[in-house]
Design a protein around this motif. Structure first.
Motif, PDB file in Angstrom:
ATOM      1  N   PHE A   1     -22.059  30.082   2.805  1.00  0.00           N
ATOM      2  CA  PHE A   1     -22.658  29.618   1.551  1.00  0.00           C
ATOM      3  C   PHE A   1     -24.032  28.989   1.763  1.00  0.00           C
ATOM      4  N   ILE A   2     -24.412  28.740   3.009  1.00  0.00           N
ATOM      5  CA  ILE A   2     -25.734  28.185   3.290  1.00  0.00           C
ATOM      6  C   ILE A   2     -26.664  29.306   3.718  1.00  0.00           C
ATOM      7  N   PRO A   3     -27.678  29.638   2.906  1.00  0.00           N
ATOM      8  CA  PRO A   3     -28.612  30.708   3.276  1.00  0.00           C
ATOM      9  C   PRO A   3     -29.367  30.366   4.560  1.00  0.00           C
ATOM     10  N   GLU A   4     -29.772  31.361   5.275  1.00  0.00           N
ATOM     11  CA  GLU A   4     -30.517  31.172   6.523  1.00  0.00           C
ATOM     12  C   GLU A   4     -31.738  30.286   6.300  1.00  0.00           C
ATOM     13  N   ALA A   5     -32.420  30.502   5.177  1.00  0.00           N
ATOM     14  CA  ALA A   5     -33.652  29.753   4.893  1.00  0.00           C
ATOM     15  C   ALA A   5     -33.396  28.274   4.614  1.00  0.00           C
ATOM     16  N   ALA A   6     -32.141  27.915   4.287  1.00  0.00           N
ATOM     17  CA  ALA A   6     -31.832  26.529   3.935  1.00  0.00           C
ATOM     18  C   ALA A   6     -31.232  25.744   5.095  1.00  0.00           C
ATOM     19  N   ARG A   7     -30.945  26.411   6.192  1.00  0.00           N
ATOM     20  CA  ARG A   7     -30.235  25.748   7.293  1.00  0.00           C
ATOM     21  C   ARG A   7     -31.039  24.615   7.920  1.00  0.00           C
ATOM     22  N   ALA A   8     -32.329  24.798   8.077  1.00  0.00           N
ATOM     23  CA  ALA A   8     -33.163  23.751   8.662  1.00  0.00           C
ATOM     24  C   ALA A   8     -33.166  22.504   7.780  1.00  0.00           C
ATOM     25  N   GLU A   9     -33.215  22.707   6.474  1.00  0.00           N
ATOM     26  CA  GLU A   9     -33.200  21.563   5.546  1.00  0.00           C
ATOM     27  C   GLU A   9     -31.876  20.814   5.633  1.00  0.00           C
ATOM     28  N   VAL A  10     -30.765  21.543   5.704  1.00  0.00           N
ATOM     29  CA  VAL A  10     -29.450  20.910   5.810  1.00  0.00           C
ATOM     30  C   VAL A  10     -29.355  20.116   7.106  1.00  0.00           C
ATOM     31  N   THR A  11     -29.813  20.709   8.198  1.00  0.00           N
ATOM     32  CA  THR A  11     -29.778  20.030   9.493  1.00  0.00           C
ATOM     33  C   THR A  11     -30.629  18.763   9.465  1.00  0.00           C
ATOM     34  N   ARG A  12     -31.826  18.864   8.915  1.00  0.00           N
ATOM     35  CA  ARG A  12     -32.733  17.714   8.858  1.00  0.00           C
ATOM     36  C   ARG A  12     -32.139  16.598   7.989  1.00  0.00           C
ATOM     37  N   SER A  13     -31.589  16.964   6.839  1.00  0.00           N
ATOM     38  CA  SER A  13     -31.008  15.969   5.927  1.00  0.00           C
ATOM     39  C   SER A  13     -29.830  15.246   6.574  1.00  0.00           C
ATOM     40  N   THR A  14     -28.970  15.994   7.271  1.00  0.00           N
ATOM     41  CA  THR A  14     -27.808  15.394   7.911  1.00  0.00           C
ATOM     42  C   THR A  14     -28.232  14.492   9.067  1.00  0.00           C
TER      43      THR A  14
END
Length: 318
Positions: free
Chosen positions: A182-195
């Protein structure tokens, strides 16, 4: 080609047809009025929620020797912390405030308090809405569905939730998101940074507690959240458990009629079937929308005690 690849287009078309038909109940003009977002209403509600956290937290912190006051204060404090999940949930839908930047900030901070990451949850929850109760697609269906009393009590304790959150947060900061379709490839960096930012805040709070020699992190966040989580689990059981395993928005989600304090701290999420039918309706308009829609829903139950009693009675059949 796998059988799953063959079935999915037909499943998706069937799901879309059912959702479109269900969402034709309200006229466009009426829905437009209900969809109106309001910064003032959102901020007033948020202020009220934070006031409950502050007052109950103060009573918990200043009455350790008076357990008759400290225990109720801890329960209220813990529950109000756990239910910061609700403004986080509303914020990722960007409905509580007219200002989207404000929605994002409140969602992230509310997730910080409730141990959710709003950036991750935004993508996870999007799929939950797209594929509500569709086996193999709805990510919520990967959670343990109790089949006996022991499993029910285990889920109710919140322990599986803690394990899932700790494991999920650490996998996110390492960028290990391959098992999260459910997490697009383009959004993975943002999720990692936010966490990473979120865990940094927790680390700073722990460091501060150690530096001053006081168990603040445990007493004012970890312990209260442990106390509050079972109450939240008791409520969240009512959202979909025992409802239909299909794409019918009128049968796969429940409305639970409950007390005003619970509705307040849950930001009207007990009107959950209304929310799933029309996710664009902000929390403050859900009660009004329910008045128009209640007759269309298969599951409108009176109170979470009844809902959970029914769930327990049907264990093994869900």
């Amino acid at each position: 080609m796998s059988s799953d690849a063959i079935i999915q287009p037909e499943l998706l078309n069937n799901k879309t047809d059912k959702q479109q038909k269900a969402r034709q109940i309200l006229p466009i003009q009426e829905l437009s009025v209900l969809n109106d977002r309001c910064n003032r209403k959102g901020l007033v509600h948020l202020t009220g929620h934070l006031t409950i956290i502050g007052c109950s937290g103060y009573l918990w912190a200043t009455n350790f020797s008076n357990w008759s006051l400290a225990i109720p204060a801890l329960v209220i404090y813990g529950f109000s912390l756990a239910t910061m999940f609700a403004p986080m949930h509303e914020g990722i839908h960007r409905t509580p405030f007219a200002n989207n930047r404000l929605n994002d900030i409140v969602a992230w901070c509310a997730g910080l308090l409730s141990f959710y990451n709003s950036t991750f949850y935004r993508h996870y929850h999007k799929w939950h809405h797209l594929y509500t109760r569709v086996p193999g697609k709805d990510p919520e269906l990967t959670d343990l569905t109790p089949s006996n009393l022991s499993e029910y009590l285990l889920v109710l304790s919140g322990l599986p939730w803690w394990v899932d959150k700790i494991r999920g947060h650490f996998r996110a900061i390492l960028g290990q998101l391959d098992d999260c379709p459910f997490i697009p490839e383009a959004a993975r960096a943002e999720v990692t940074r936010s966490t990473r930012w979120q865990l940094t805040v927790y680390a700073a709070a722990i460091a501060l507690s150690i530096t001053v020699g006081q168990p603040w992190f445990i007493l004012y966040w970890l312990l209260p959240l442990f106390v509050g989580q079972p109450i939240l689990r008791f409520i969240l059981f009512g959202e979909h458990t025992g409802c239909s395993l299909d794409a019918n928005l009128l049968t796969n989600t429940r409305v639970t009629l409950t007390l005003w304090p619970i509705r307040f701290l849950m930001w009207n999420m007990p009107f959950h079937a209304v929310h799933h039918l029309y996710p664009s309706i902000p929390f403050h308009a859900l009660p009004k929308a329910h008045q128009r829609l209640s007759s269309h829903f298969a599951h409108v139950d009176s109170g979470y005690i009844k809902v959970n009693r029914d769930i327990v009675a049907k264990l093994g059949q869900l």
